[in-house]
Design an enzyme around this catalytic site. Structure first.
Site, PDB file in Angstrom:
ATOM      1  CB  VAL A  81      -0.947   0.009   1.221  1.00  0.00           C
ATOM      2  CG1 VAL A  81      -1.588   1.373   1.426  1.00  0.00           C
ATOM      3  CG2 VAL A  81      -2.025  -1.053   1.057  1.00  0.00           C
ATOM      4  CB  CYS A  82       1.092   4.189   0.663  1.00  0.00           C
ATOM      5  SG  CYS A  82       1.401   5.971   0.677  1.00  0.00           S
TER       6      CYS A  82
END
Length: 247
Positions: free
Chosen positions: A112-113
């Protein structure tokens, strides 16, 4: 036996989640909430040692295993991001070696990210489409990945989520892949995931120019540092050199 058949048969699912000092807590906590509710899931929060890991907002999370003693052939390898701590890990040989080993054996390699930049620095996204936080997403190309502007991107067994809050979308998508969509729908309802942003969608395509300019200015220094780290990681992948461990 396929992953799906294994899940139906009740085999345990090992999910290895890298945590590290300065990470963005929500990148990890939102997916961990979903993962911990999967049938027979064993979630491992891993770091170099078992000392408390301080997140970017100040509170700490305790690892449950080290890089050395966690499952080395997990069902899922997951990497969260951060606003700045990721860049140092992109030249940390110990972490990159762990990700390469674990990623090569995992059924799913995910993030994520800005965690996707760390996966890319380890060479795990070469030839794959992937996403990241909008401010640094295009830097994935420096390390052989194809940047994709989407909240969740699935390319074969690589599953990446966009910035921070995309972690919930990412995790529910992965839950559907690991188990089935009806279960993921039930879980989505149980955690009452019904996003309604008070100021409209938080995406560069849906905000006015002044907001985007202000946000970009706040993130500008980090983007410059990320660009330097991505170029260095890309060059290391091309040359085959292994970065030295960062202390």
């Amino acid at each position: 036996m396929s992953k799906e058949a294994s899940m139906q048969a009740g085999a345990p699912t090992d999910i290895v989640m890298l945590i590290y000092p300065g990470m963005t807590a929500l990148d990890m906590v939102a997916p961990q909430l979903v993962f911990s509710n999967l049938p027979k899931a064993r979630v491992h929060l891993v770091w170099k040692n078992l000392e408390a890991v301080a997140c970017d907002t100040g509170f700490a999370i305790l690892p449950t295993a080290t890089l050395a003693d966690c499952p080395q052939r997990p069902t899922v390898l997951f990497v969260p991001g951060s606003r700045g701590a990721t860049w140092a890990l992109m030249r940390d040989g110990e972490v990159l070696d762990f990700l390469r080993r674990c990623g090569a054996a995992a059924d799913w390699v995910s993030s994520v990210c800005t965690g996707s930049l760390l996966l890319a620095a380890a060479g795990l996204l070469q030839g794959y489409c992937a996403t990241s936080h909008w401010g640094v997403r295009e830097l994935l190309a420096e390390m052989g990945a194809t940047p994709c502007d989407a909240r969740v991107v699935e390319d074969r067994n690589r599953l990446t989520g966009g910035g921070v809050t995309a972690g919930m979308d990412f995790a529910l998508t992965l839950a559907a892949r690991l188990y089935d969509e009806p279960f993921a729908r039930i879980l989505q309802l149980l955690i009452e995931y019904d996003p309604q942003p008070p100021f409209g969608p938080g995406h560069p395509q849906h905000v006015d120019a002044a907001v985007l300019q202000s946000a970009s200015a706040l993130y500008g220094e980090e983007v410059a540092l990320a660009a330097h780290a991505a170029r260095a990681a890309g060059q290391a992948l091309i040359s085959g050199e292994s970065p030295r461990s960062a202390n």
